[in-house]
Design an enzyme around this catalytic site. Structure first.
Site, PDB file in Angstrom:
ATOM      1  N   GLU A  38     -71.126 -61.118  21.121  1.00  0.00           N
ATOM      2  CA  GLU A  38     -69.856 -60.408  21.107  1.00  0.00           C
ATOM      3  C   GLU A  38     -70.031 -58.937  20.683  1.00  0.00           C
ATOM      4  OE1 GLU A  38     -66.817 -61.265  22.165  1.00  0.00           O
ATOM      5  OE2 GLU A  38     -66.195 -59.240  21.606  1.00  0.00           O
ATOM      6  N   THR A  82     -63.792 -59.430  26.966  1.00  0.00           N
ATOM      7  CA  THR A  82     -64.649 -60.620  27.025  1.00  0.00           C
ATOM      8  C   THR A  82     -64.449 -61.400  28.326  1.00  0.00           C
ATOM      9  OG1 THR A  82     -64.809 -60.971  24.639  1.00  0.00           O
ATOM     10  CG2 THR A  82     -65.111 -62.891  26.009  1.00  0.00           C
ATOM     11  N   HIS A 199     -66.949 -59.043  15.997  1.00  0.00           N
ATOM     12  CA  HIS A 199     -65.792 -58.538  16.749  1.00  0.00           C
ATOM     13  C   HIS A 199     -65.006 -57.612  15.839  1.00  0.00           C
ATOM     14  CE1 HIS A 199     -61.997 -58.386  18.904  1.00  0.00           C
ATOM     15  NE2 HIS A 199     -62.529 -59.059  19.923  1.00  0.00           N
ATOM     16  N   ASP A 258     -71.426 -58.383  25.631  1.00  0.00           N
ATOM     17  CA  ASP A 258     -70.323 -58.376  26.610  1.00  0.00           C
ATOM     18  C   ASP A 258     -69.714 -56.996  26.849  1.00  0.00           C
ATOM     19  OD1 ASP A 258     -69.025 -58.425  24.092  1.00  0.00           O
ATOM     20  OD2 ASP A 258     -67.357 -59.648  24.828  1.00  0.00           O
ATOM     21  N   HIS A 259     -69.646 -56.166  25.813  1.00  0.00           N
ATOM     22  CA  HIS A 259     -69.065 -54.818  25.950  1.00  0.00           C
ATOM     23  C   HIS A 259     -69.303 -54.055  24.666  1.00  0.00           C
ATOM     24  CE1 HIS A 259     -65.849 -56.446  23.478  1.00  0.00           C
ATOM     25  NE2 HIS A 259     -65.659 -57.407  24.371  1.00  0.00           N
TER      26      HIS A 259
END
Ligand code: GP9
Ligand code: MN
Length: 431
Positions: A38, A82, A199, A258-259
């Site tokens: 994440e 996500t 996160h 993911d980013h």
């Protein structure tokens, strides 16, 4: 309509990149672990703070001879964050220009997704392990349409008290508490772990991460290193379990970020920490920070290396399927195998900006990757950049047309049976 589907097919067939013989089937028959890191950015890899590595375990995997790692790999998510990353990795189609495809079309669309392909081609079972509620990002519907057999969401674990944080069960507990379900999955399996602890806003109880972090005064930046360190430890613990039970050598483990975790507005606060100058920080610098890790770890293999090929999340599915020895030619996929000699190295961002091996285009302004400076293109260069932009636009529009109009209902490749979502009922999983 059917004819729109034909146009998309004409495009994807032409864009298709044949597998690299050296890599095709390298992980044939192996279990697949997809580990979703994440908000994990590439700059964390090999980063030291106060003399200590932030992610020592992932660093060791990154440079291990059993791992094919990428250092010019970009996330390509839009507002679906996500869920956009998941969609690209499962289907090799893009997320939507606005909103989340999972939320908007995930309940109704036909997908040619990884779990279905793997089941139908090689009899893989499939499962997702995630510490948040099943309905987040509409996953409980989408996963059924993708052919996931099992979805072990937060209801399968004890998430009481300080066992969970903002987005659910803490990562160490997710890995640990999932094994009773994992053990019962029929092999070979395709198992996806979606972590949550790293996160925003990167809060964590002190006893969970003793990592001595930066002191930038930007709490996202400072705390990001602590939660990333915790995530690293959770992967290390999971690996030690997989090794102990003998699953490690029977598996390929794919790990990806993911980013971004640090947003563009915070990047100047991060700059000094990563050895960059925060003055005159610009769009080019922000774009370069959209790199995320991608690693294919195949325990037992010895030919691994760090690959400098430019690519993005859209390219993962054909790459993975080829490693597993599955042909992708008949599926509708917008990415190309990262190991293929015909791989397309123009990385499209969701807003039509792009990065390529030599140039970066942001809002129509072209930067040289080497100098980071804005270019004043000659008329000839301008023509080339316009062509590259046109390719990016075409790719994104065909993907949008496919998804917005659910065109896959008009195309059934031979050997593919459309998924019937009512075959799956996660509330009666393996519990
Ligand atoms: C929660 C999670 C977070 O279930 O996967 O999604 P994000 O906010 O990163 O899109
Ligand atoms: Mn995310």
């Amino acid at each position: 309509t059917k004819s729109e589907m034909d146009d998309v097919l004409k495009y994807t067939r032409k864009h298709y990149a044949a597998p690299n013989n050296k890599m095709f089937g390298m992980a044939k028959g192996k279990n697949v672990f997809v580990i979703h890191l994440e908000s994990f950015q590439q700059f964390l890899i090999n980063k030291k703070i106060n003399g200590k590595e932030v992610t020592p375990f992932l660093n060791s995997l990154y440079k291990n001879k059993s791992t094919y790692s990428f250092d010019n790999f970009f996330h390509q998510v839009g507002q679906g964050k996500t869920s956009d990353a998941e969609n690209m990795l499962e289907t090799s189609t893009f997320g939507l220009p606005q909103g989340s495809l999972f939320t908007q079309f995930g309940s109704d669309n036909i997908f040619q997704a990884a779990p279905a392909i793997l089941k139908q081609q090689k009899n893989y079972s499939s499962a997702v392990f995630h510490g948040n509620v099943a309905s987040f990002w509409n996953r409980n519907s989408v996963y059924k349409n993708m052919g996931y057999q099992y979805f072990f969401d937060s209801s399968y674990y004890d998430t009481s008290g300080d066992k969970s944080l903002g987005y659910g069960l803490k990562d160490k507990l997710l890995f640990k508490d999932s094994v009773k379900y994992l053990q019962r999955l029929q092999q070979p399996f395709y198992a996806k772990y979606i972590t949550v602890t790293n996160h925003f806003p990167y809060t964590l109880d002190n006893e969970d991460s003793k990592f001595k972090t930066t002191n930038t005064g930007d709490s996202s930046v400072d705390n990001y290193f602590k939660t990333a360190h915790y995530l690293d430890q959770s992967i290390k613990e999971f690996y030690s379990y997989l090794n102990k039970v003998g699953l490690l050598k029977k598996s390929i483990i794919m790990l990806y970020g993911d980013h971004y975790g640090i947003s563009n507005s915070e990047n100047p606060n991060l700059a000094k920490v990563i050895g960059k100058n925060p003055d005159n920080w610009n769009d080019f610098d922000n774009a370069q920070l959209q790199r995320v890790p991608l690693m294919f770890n195949i325990p037992g293999k010895k030919g691994g290396y760090v690959d400098h090929t430019y690519g993005g999340e859209i390219d993962v599915l054909p790459t993975l399927l080829h490693l597993l020895g599955i042909n992708t030619k008949n599926y509708v996929q917008f990415g190309t195998d990262l190991f293929s000699k015909e791989h397309d190295t123009i990385v499209a961002f969701r807003n039509r900006d792009w990065v390529s091996t030599k140039y970066t285009s942001i809002g129509g302004t072209i930067y040289s990757n080497k100098t980071g400076k804005e270019l004043q293109p000659s008329p000839n260069q301008r023509r080339i950049f316009n062509k590259m932009q046109a390719r990016v636009n075409t790719e994104l529009s065909f993907s949008d047309e496919l998804n917005e109009q659910n065109l896959l209902r008009f195309y059934n490749p031979s050997g593919f049976t459309p998924i019937n979502p009512s075959d799956y009922n996660y509330t009666n999983g393996l519990q």
